[in-house]
Design a protein around this motif. Structure first.
Motif, PDB file in Angstrom:
ATOM      1  N   GLU A 102       1.222  -1.430  -0.407  1.00 16.45           N
ATOM      2  CA  GLU A 102       0.296  -0.289   0.188  1.00 16.45           C
ATOM      3  C   GLU A 102       0.796   1.652   0.156  1.00 16.45           C
ATOM      4  N   GLU A 103       2.177   1.157   0.453  1.00 19.64           N
ATOM      5  CA  GLU A 103       2.972   2.185   0.634  1.00 19.64           C
ATOM      6  C   GLU A 103       2.766   2.670  -0.590  1.00 19.64           C
ATOM      7  N   SER A 104       3.868   1.940  -1.739  1.00 19.74           N
ATOM      8  CA  SER A 104       4.435   1.800  -2.147  1.00 19.74           C
ATOM      9  C   SER A 104       3.576   2.485  -3.318  1.00 19.74           C
ATOM     10  N   VAL A 142       9.387   0.026  -5.111  1.00 19.10           N
ATOM     11  CA  VAL A 142       8.867  -1.054  -4.398  1.00 19.10           C
ATOM     12  C   VAL A 142       9.281  -1.882  -4.070  1.00 19.10           C
ATOM     13  N   GLY A 143       8.276  -2.231  -3.002  1.00 23.61           N
ATOM     14  CA  GLY A 143       9.134  -2.952  -1.835  1.00 23.61           C
ATOM     15  C   GLY A 143       8.141  -3.323  -0.983  1.00 23.61           C
ATOM     16  N   VAL A 144       8.473  -4.196   0.430  1.00 20.53           N
ATOM     17  CA  VAL A 144       8.757  -4.675   1.597  1.00 20.53           C
ATOM     18  C   VAL A 144       9.443  -4.463   2.541  1.00 20.53           C
ATOM     19  N   HIS A 145       9.277  -3.829   3.100  1.00 14.91           N
ATOM     20  CA  HIS A 145      10.620  -3.625   4.048  1.00 14.91           C
ATOM     21  C   HIS A 145      10.451  -4.861   5.754  1.00 14.91           C
ATOM     22  N   PRO A 146      11.634  -5.368   5.918  1.00 19.31           N
ATOM     23  CA  PRO A 146      11.685  -6.678   6.428  1.00 19.31           C
ATOM     24  C   PRO A 146      10.778  -6.526   7.425  1.00 19.31           C
ATOM     25  N   THR A 147      10.106  -5.197   8.447  1.00 21.28           N
ATOM     26  CA  THR A 147       9.454  -5.117   9.358  1.00 21.28           C
ATOM     27  C   THR A 147       8.082  -5.251   9.468  1.00 21.28           C
ATOM     28  N   ARG A 148       7.724  -5.543   7.978  1.00 23.62           N
ATOM     29  CA  ARG A 148       6.662  -5.895   7.350  1.00 23.62           C
ATOM     30  C   ARG A 148       6.102  -6.732   6.424  1.00 23.62           C
ATOM     31  N   CYS A 149       6.955  -7.705   7.000  1.00 21.79           N
ATOM     32  CA  CYS A 149       6.893  -8.542   5.894  1.00 21.79           C
ATOM     33  C   CYS A 149       5.933  -9.868   5.935  1.00 21.79           C
ATOM     34  N   LYS A 150       5.008  -9.624   7.216  1.00 20.93           N
ATOM     35  CA  LYS A 150       4.027 -10.791   8.073  1.00 20.93           C
ATOM     36  C   LYS A 150       3.670 -10.279   7.287  1.00 20.93           C
ATOM     37  N   ARG A 209      -0.598 -14.140  -4.440  1.00 24.99           N
ATOM     38  CA  ARG A 209      -1.704 -13.248  -5.165  1.00 24.99           C
ATOM     39  C   ARG A 209      -0.526 -11.934  -4.710  1.00 24.99           C
ATOM     40  N   HIS A 210       0.117 -11.881  -3.332  1.00 26.65           N
ATOM     41  CA  HIS A 210      -0.298 -10.724  -3.186  1.00 26.65           C
ATOM     42  C   HIS A 210       1.067 -10.172  -3.686  1.00 26.65           C
ATOM     43  N   PHE A 211       2.457 -10.994  -3.796  1.00 28.77           N
ATOM     44  CA  PHE A 211       3.645 -11.109  -4.496  1.00 28.77           C
ATOM     45  C   PHE A 211       2.999 -10.468  -5.969  1.00 28.77           C
ATOM     46  N   GLN A 212       2.344 -11.399  -6.207  1.00 27.46           N
ATOM     47  CA  GLN A 212       2.108 -10.416  -8.006  1.00 27.46           C
ATOM     48  C   GLN A 212       1.791  -9.178  -8.002  1.00 27.46           C
ATOM     49  N   ALA A 213       0.858  -8.954  -6.701  1.00 25.98           N
ATOM     50  CA  ALA A 213       0.053  -7.114  -7.370  1.00 25.98           C
ATOM     51  C   ALA A 213       1.466  -6.022  -6.754  1.00 25.98           C
ATOM     52  N   LEU A 214       2.279  -6.662  -6.090  1.00 28.17           N
ATOM     53  CA  LEU A 214       3.592  -6.055  -6.324  1.00 28.17           C
ATOM     54  C   LEU A 214       4.287  -5.679  -6.914  1.00 28.17           C
ATOM     55  N   VAL A 215       3.872  -7.066  -7.957  1.00 28.49           N
ATOM     56  CA  VAL A 215       5.152  -7.104  -9.515  1.00 28.49           C
ATOM     57  C   VAL A 215       4.525  -6.253 -10.208  1.00 28.49           C
ATOM     58  N   SER A 216       3.285  -6.333 -10.234  1.00 29.63           N
ATOM     59  CA  SER A 216       1.734  -5.955 -11.534  1.00 29.63           C
ATOM     60  C   SER A 216       2.594  -4.256 -10.904  1.00 29.63           C
TER      61      SER A 216
END
Length: 319
Positions: free
Chosen positions: A55-57, A74-82, A92-99
């Motif tokens: 969401e932040e990205s 665009v990415g996910v910080h280590p403290t937010r990888c949950k 699906r979450h990773f694919q949303a990041l890819v898109s």
């Protein structure tokens, strides 16, 4: 002397403080435009807005689209990888990041994958096994899109370097930003030919920090503010080398044309440059800024590495 030209590689414009919200309370109206005006006036040429979750990205990309000089990660910080697991469908979450990353690349705005890495200082937010799993996963993104990495390493040098070593051929380069590690950590990072080290106020707190930064070759360094965090405070060892003092007012007495006390801004990146200049005993601030600018372009803006960019460095030899 020509005006300094700087790139702030880390600004958290998605943070509530830039919307006037401090600890959940609204103190003033959103003021990113005023913050940007101060940055451009101070010689900041470009800013990379940090993304630390899906969401932040998305928000970082939206902010980057408002100005030709803004870019983002665009990415996910280590403290937010949950968030991958909490989404109920990690794939699906990773694919949303890819898109999202693909969309941002097509728009010319996404210049790196991140902020990603390992943070063992804050394991209460995400356990080490999940951090490692999704740090490694984000190299898939960098590899697919041929992008550099915007990296985070806190109290995790061995595991971090092991993962980077396994994946070093899968990304074009990167920076380990907001570096606060030991001399040993520094030297491990410098062992990777395509990784630079990002320095900000948090990198310059103590005399020990200053000694570590002294050992980073200028040719492997980038500068940042990590705004609204990591300002150079009056209690920090680096403050004695700061020449450009910026007046500020408390948020309770907010004025649009003035910095907010305790909220760092990209215009302050010059102070980081001044401390690097001081601790490395480099008197020519202009030339130092050109080298660091060139480093940053090499990784994040490679299309700019033309004869004009190289001429910045050649200026010194013709003076």
């Amino acid at each position: 002397m020509a005006a300094l030209k700087m790139i702030d590689i880390a600004v958290n414009f998605t943070d509530g403080m830039f919307k006037g919200i401090y600890n959940g309370k609204q103190y003033h109206a959103p003021d990113i435009q005023a913050v940007l005006a101060r940055a451009w006036s101070a010689g900041v040429d470009r800013i990379i807005v940090t993304g630390g979750s899906l969401e932040e990205s998305k928000e970082a990309l939206a902010i980057a689209e408002t100005d030709g000089r803004l870019f983002c990660t665009v990415g996910v910080h280590p403290t937010r990888c949950k968030e991958f697991e909490d989404s109920g469908d990690p794939v699906r979450h990773f694919q949303a990041l890819v898109s999202l990353a693909k969309e941002g690349v097509e728009k010319g705005k996404v210049v790196a994958i991140g902020e990603c890495g390992l943070d063992y200082d804050r394991l209460q937010f995400c356990p080490a096994d999940l951090q490692k799993k999704y740090f490694e996963k984000q190299f898939d993104l960098a590899s697919a899109l041929k992008l550099p990495m915007f990296l985070h390493m806190s109290a995790a040098a061995d595991d971090f370097c092991n993962i980077v070593e396994r994946n070093k051929s899968r990304f074009t380069g990167g920076v380990t930003h907001s570096f606060t590690g030991t001399a040993g950590d520094r030297d491990k990072l410098l062992g990777f030919s395509n990784i630079y080290i990002g320095v900000n106020g948090c990198s310059l707190k103590t005399s020990e920090n200053i000694e570590v930064v002294k050992g980073i070759p200028v040719e492997r360094m980038m500068i940042e503010t990590d705004s609204p965090y990591c300002e150079i405070k009056n209690t920090h060892a680096g403050i004695k080398m700061v020449k450009c003092l910026l007046p500020s007012k408390k948020k309770e007495k907010y004025e649009l044309q003035c910095l907010v006390k305790g909220r760092n801004e990209p215009c302050s990146v010059r102070q980081v440059l001044e401390v690097v200049s001081g601790c490395k005993d480099i008197a020519d601030l202009d030339h130092l800024s050109k080298i660091i600018y060139h480093n940053t372009c090499r990784v994040f803006f490679p299309h700019d590495l033309d004869s004009a960019a190289d001429a910045l460095l050649d200026d010194k030899e013709t003076e």
